[in-house]
Design a protein around this motif. Structure first.
Motif, mmCIF file in Angstrom:
data_model
loop_
_atom_site.group_PDB
_atom_site.id
_atom_site.type_symbol
_atom_site.label_atom_id
_atom_site.label_comp_id
_atom_site.label_asym_id
_atom_site.label_seq_id
_atom_site.Cartn_x
_atom_site.Cartn_y
_atom_site.Cartn_z
ATOM 1 N N VAL A 164 0.935 -1.282 0.032
ATOM 2 C CA VAL A 164 -0.073 0.017 -0.105
ATOM 3 C C VAL A 164 0.919 1.145 -0.019
ATOM 4 O O VAL A 164 0.469 2.247 -0.826
ATOM 5 N N THR A 165 2.003 1.397 0.826
ATOM 6 C CA THR A 165 2.860 2.349 0.766
ATOM 7 C C THR A 165 3.492 2.690 -0.418
ATOM 8 O O THR A 165 3.493 3.776 -0.959
ATOM 9 N N ALA A 166 4.015 1.589 -1.105
ATOM 10 C CA ALA A 166 4.459 1.811 -2.384
ATOM 11 C C ALA A 166 3.472 2.418 -3.335
ATOM 12 O O ALA A 166 4.034 3.163 -4.098
ATOM 13 N N ALA A 167 2.187 1.822 -3.357
ATOM 14 C CA ALA A 167 1.214 2.131 -4.320
ATOM 15 C C ALA A 167 0.854 3.520 -4.039
ATOM 16 O O ALA A 167 0.487 4.295 -5.104
ATOM 17 N N VAL A 168 0.795 4.101 -2.913
ATOM 18 C CA VAL A 168 0.732 5.560 -2.626
ATOM 19 C C VAL A 168 1.558 6.307 -3.187
ATOM 20 O O VAL A 168 1.343 7.409 -3.899
ATOM 21 N N VAL A 169 2.906 5.786 -3.037
ATOM 22 C CA VAL A 169 3.917 6.647 -3.576
ATOM 23 C C VAL A 169 3.919 6.778 -4.872
ATOM 24 O O VAL A 169 4.235 7.903 -5.730
ATOM 25 N N VAL A 170 3.667 5.865 -5.690
ATOM 26 C CA VAL A 170 3.388 5.681 -7.122
ATOM 27 C C VAL A 170 2.236 6.641 -7.746
ATOM 28 O O VAL A 170 2.216 7.500 -8.491
#
Length: 944
Positions: free
Chosen positions: A19-25
């Motif tokens: 989720v954190t990686a997706a939010v950054v993207v």
């Protein structure tokens, strides 16, 4: 660690990281921009505790309702603006910025004036010359130009027409059509397509030819016309010669404007590219101190809110400042050439003062497809009312805003003084003529000195005293007989002299007071003149205001520069680091606590970060750090980890639901799981609402894409299906690019007709965004045609025991399909039966279409087209319904003349369309072939 805890920890780590990686993207890709903009606005509104007081060195002179009432409708004679500038200069204004475009000349006019002998005569007033003289006297006036963003054109037809006209500007539209016929199919230039581009292309072509000719040598307009016009007499006035003169003036104005632009420095490129749209006219451009751009269209967000603005744009190789920056430069005795423009800053190196560095950013322009520099975050201040921005700290009073009447009234006072002087001069002439012969006998002096200055009011007072004293010696009768008109004229002239001195003193005191008040307000300060009147067009929404005058935005930029109060955008890595850190913390909380406990703790952390970001980063440090991404990461990680806790317990139910949901509507899956009854789907007759939708334009799209149409079709269905299901609809079948769905089953409801109509509206709204995505990919747009019918039909399983389909059957289902196809023949998009309209209620504004008899039916059914929500309907929509109802009712009552007239009115007011044309043709037929009674007004369809 227990096995259960290990699995929960694994889930939390996995979900937290994903989720954190997706939010950054998402943050990098701009998907969170709308949320970030909203949070940006909230910080601007609610976190101003550490903001410095606004400058007191700026005065807004507003062209407001009071000014329009007092001075008159716009445009004003520019002599009035000249008087205002003179008064501001006399009052000591240090810099004057006029947020007014002077792009068109104002022709001289004759105005009445009173001659020394009391008679009225007319004198020619050159308003542009008067304004130019005032601007020159002031020496510190900034006059803006309007620029438009340079965008690459994607109109081959326009380019071809432009090229043909540049080669020969005398070509007619027909000649252009013949010349480019080889490049374009006849379809490309028919139906007004060529007409739509011809005039604008011709104007641009004439300008290019003017530039080409004047680049080689300086020639006068009459010589230019002779060079460009070959096929007609260039000395005669014609639309073409007028256009040449117009573009000649435009070229000279733009050329003059370039003298005020600065040369770009090395190291920074890719400025916002723009073209001059409305330059300053020549008389003014020669005397103004500088120029600026005042347009706000360059970096408006998708939501139209003004948060950022380029401080520098580039046109024809020259750099031009924004009005707020230009005013600050003039106030600081600096010029555009004194700016040092860096990759992320602009430095003002003004003489005799400290350097001022303005933080800027590079902004990704969607229109240009690249990033541009010198973008400035406008530090808005004050409350939600722009009028009270400068009233620190309460923001309750409209300080530093004054009506332009403050300066204009001084001119009115001066005008009254001049009128009084003229009145006295006329009275002196009348008295001298009436009593001069007596003066010769009694040695009384009624002479008028030839050396009397035109504006010497004090000398007029002495003249009045002498004339009144001598008139008294003559024994003037102040009660003459009624028929003695000459005596009455003499009495009035003497009364005028008696009143002059008192009026002179009063007006002189008033003039002194007005000028002193204006001087107290503007001495040593910058002045911004612009529109704030009700209904003005120059207004934009901002982070604080629903609508804010553009001149106020210029003032906000000026304020930021003078107070050194800037909002600096933090480096992107800071937001990324905070997003990752808060994502990790949330994952740890979700692992350690129950979902409810984790939610409460995460909420506390989230509110704490909002306070940290708003109070410390934004308000105290003036640093813009991302707020949306960390918040979304915390919410997403908590939701993901909490979901992981219950995923094992729900695995079996989720598996069944997911498996069946791949092949049929999830509502049916849920219904089966809830009821658990083998006979619940047996056929039964119920009143339901069934709909058919079809994609108009799908064939053209298929021909262009071929087999690549499948992803587009899937995208379309992915857009529409959730809308149907969200309103309670059951998606029954996909018919290529069409969808069959119904309401009222499997879950029964009395609102099935209303749900169907609302779904149709939402689908029409959704197709707008879908078409934008198609246009962005260079694809043709599509429309959605929908047929809706309510009636008795059989609903339940149909088919073999091992291959059944939950569906609806019956003649009413077929009728809905016919209504969908009927849209094409009627020119409508949403067509419904009378029963559907009846059950849908008054929420929707319906346009009567008429009684239709579709293929396979012997009776007609009254139908309606959906216009929108009744509450949202404007006068135009209601007028459309009213005229259509008149047309349909008259037709059904055999009043074909009235029906045909209403059809004509529809075409006249709303443009020609299929439905009025159909009725007009039917009316014409029935007028020539009167129908037999009884006449039911049916429209019979012969095709499916």
């Amino acid at each position: 660690m227990k096995r259960h805890d290990r699995r929960v920890l694994t889930n939390c780590v996995l979900f937290g990281a994903l989720v954190t990686a997706a939010v950054v993207v998402m943050d990098f890709s701009g998907l969170l921009t709308p949320a970030e903009n909203w949070m940006y606005d909230q910080r601007a509104r609610h976190f101003q505790f550490f903001a410095p007081p606004p400058t007191d060195q700026l005065i807004h002179l507003d062209i407001d309702d009071k000014a329009l009432d007092g001075i008159g409708r716009w445009p004003w004679p520019r002599t009035i603006e000249a008087q205002i500038i003179d008064e501001l200069h006399l009052a000591g204004a240090k810099a004057i910025g006029m947020d007014i475009l002077f792009a068109d000349p104002q022709h001289p006019e004759f105005q009445p004036t009173i001659a020394p002998d009391g008679s009225q005569k007319f004198v020619e007033v050159d308003h542009d010359a008067n304004l130019a003289a005032a601007v020159k006297r002031a020496g510190n006036v900034i006059l803006p130009a309007s620029f438009t963003l340079d965008l690459p054109t994607h109109n081959p037809l326009y380019d071809a027409v432009l090229k043909a006209l540049v080669d020969d500007i005398e070509l007619t539209e027909r000649e252009v059509s013949d010349r480019i016929h080889g490049q374009f199919a006849r379809e490309a230039t028919k139906e007004g397509a060529l007409t739509n581009v011809f005039l604008s292309a011709r104007r641009e072509a004439v300008y290019r030819r003017v530039v080409r000719e004047l680049a080689n040598s300086k020639i006068e307009p009459d010589q230019l016309r002779l060079k460009l016009v070959k096929k007609q007499d260039a000395s005669l006035t014609s639309p073409l010669t007028h256009l040449i003169d117009e573009q000649f003036d435009r070229y000279e104005a733009i050329t003059r404007l370039e003298h005020f632009g600065a040369q770009p420095a090395k190291g920074v490129a890719d400025f916002v590219p723009a073209s001059v749209n409305l330059p300053v006219i020549n008389p003014l451009s020669h005397v103004m101190a500088s120029t600026a751009f005042v347009d706000f269209t360059f970096t408006l967000s998708r939501d139209g809110v003004l948060r950022t603005q380029p401080l520098i744009i580039q046109s024809q190789g020259k750099l031009y400042p924004q009005m707020g920056l230009a005013l600050a430069l003039q106030y600081l005795n600096a010029r555009t050439s004194d700016l040092t423009i860096g990759a992320e800053s602009i430095t003002i190196n003004h003489p005799g003062g400290e350097t001022i560095t303005l933080p800027t950013i590079r902004y990704l322009s969607e229109s240009l497809g690249r990033s541009v520099p010198t973008i400035f975050n406008i530090p808005w201040f004050g409350g939600k009312h722009w009028e009270t921005m400068y009233d620190w700290p309460t923001h309750t009073e409209a300080v530093q805003h004054q009506s332009i009447n403050t300066a204009a009234d001084i001119g009115l006072t001066q005008k009254r003084i001049v009128e009084n002087i003229a009145k006295v001069d006329g009275a002196a002439v009348n008295i001298a003529e009436a009593l001069g012969f007596i003066g010769e006998d009694n040695h009384l002096d009624f002479s008028i000195p030839k050396s009397l200055a035109a504006d010497d009011a004090v000398a007029r007072s002495a003249l009045c005293a002498r004339f009144l004293a001598n008139a008294a010696k003559c024994g003037v009768d102040y009660t003459p007989k009624k028929e003695d008109l000459g005596a009455w004229a003499l009495v009035r002239a003497i009364d005028a002299m008696k009143n002059f001195d008192r009026e002179r003193i009063r007006l002189n005191d008033q003039l002194v007071n007005q000028r002193q008040a204006l001087r107290r307000a503007v001495n040593g300060k910058a002045v911004l003149i612009g529109w704030t009147a009700t209904g003005h067009q120059d207004a934009v929404p901002t982070s604080l205001h629903s609508q804010c005058p553009g001149v106020v935005a210029h003032g906000a930029i000026f304020n930021a520069i003078i107070t050194r109060h800037f909002w600096t955008v933090a480096p992107r890595w800071i937001t990324i680091a905070l997003t990752i850190a808060l994502g990790i913390i949330t994952a740890a909380i979700a692992w350690r606590f129950s979902p409810l406990g984790a939610f409460l703790i995460t909420s506390v952390f989230g509110m704490g970060y909002v306070a940290l970001n708003g109070l410390y980063f934004f308000d105290h440090l003036n640093l813009i750090v991302g707020l949306a991404a960390p918040q979304v990461a915390m919410g997403g990680v908590w939701a993901g980890c909490s979901l992981g806790r219950i995923v094992i317990e729900q695995a079996e139910r989720a598996r069944v639901t997911r498996r069946l949901g791949s092949y049929t509507d999830p509502r049916l899956v849920s219904y089966v799981l809830e009821k658990e009854d083998d006979h619940l789907l047996e056929g039964e007759t119920r009143e339901l609402t069934v709909c058919f939708s079809d994609m108009a334009g799908f064939t053209s799209l298929s021909e262009k894409l071929g087999q690549n149409i499948v992803p587009i079709l899937n995208e379309y269905l992915t857009l529409m299906v959730p809308i149907i299901r969200a309103q309670g609809g059951y998606v029954n079948k996909f018919l290529g690019d069409g969808i069959m769905y119904f309401f009222g089953a499997p879950y029964p409801t009395d609102r099935h007709a209303e749900q169907a109509v609302e779904t149709a509206l939402l689908m029409q709204q959704a197709i707008v965004e879908f078409n934008k995505s198609l246009l962005a990919r260079g694809l043709p747009t599509v429309k959605v045609r929908i047929g809706i019918h309510t009636g008795e039909m059989v609903v339940g399983d149909a088919g073999a025991h091992d291959a059944a389909d939950y569906t609806v059957l019956g003649d009413n289902v077929n009728f809905a399909s016919r209504l969908e196809s009927g849209n094409k023949q009627l020119g409508t998009l949403i067509l419904m039966s009378a029963r559907t309209a009846e059950l849908a209620g008054d929420r929707f504004l319906l346009r009567p279409i008429g009684v239709l008899q579709v293929v396979g039916k012997t009776e007609g059914v009254m139908t309606y087209s959906l216009t929108g929500y009744t509450a949202d309907a404007d006068a135009k929509s209601r007028r459309l319904v009213e005229l259509t109802k008149t047309m349909v009712d008259a037709f059904r009552e055999k009043d074909f003349v009235t029906a045909s007239g209403a059809a004509g009115a529809l075409d006249a007011e709303f443009g020609e369309s299929i439905l009025p044309g159909l009725y007009r043709n039917l009316c014409k037929f029935y007028v020539d072939n009167p129908p037999a009674d009884p006449f039911d007004g049916k429209i019979v369809f012969t095709e499916k």
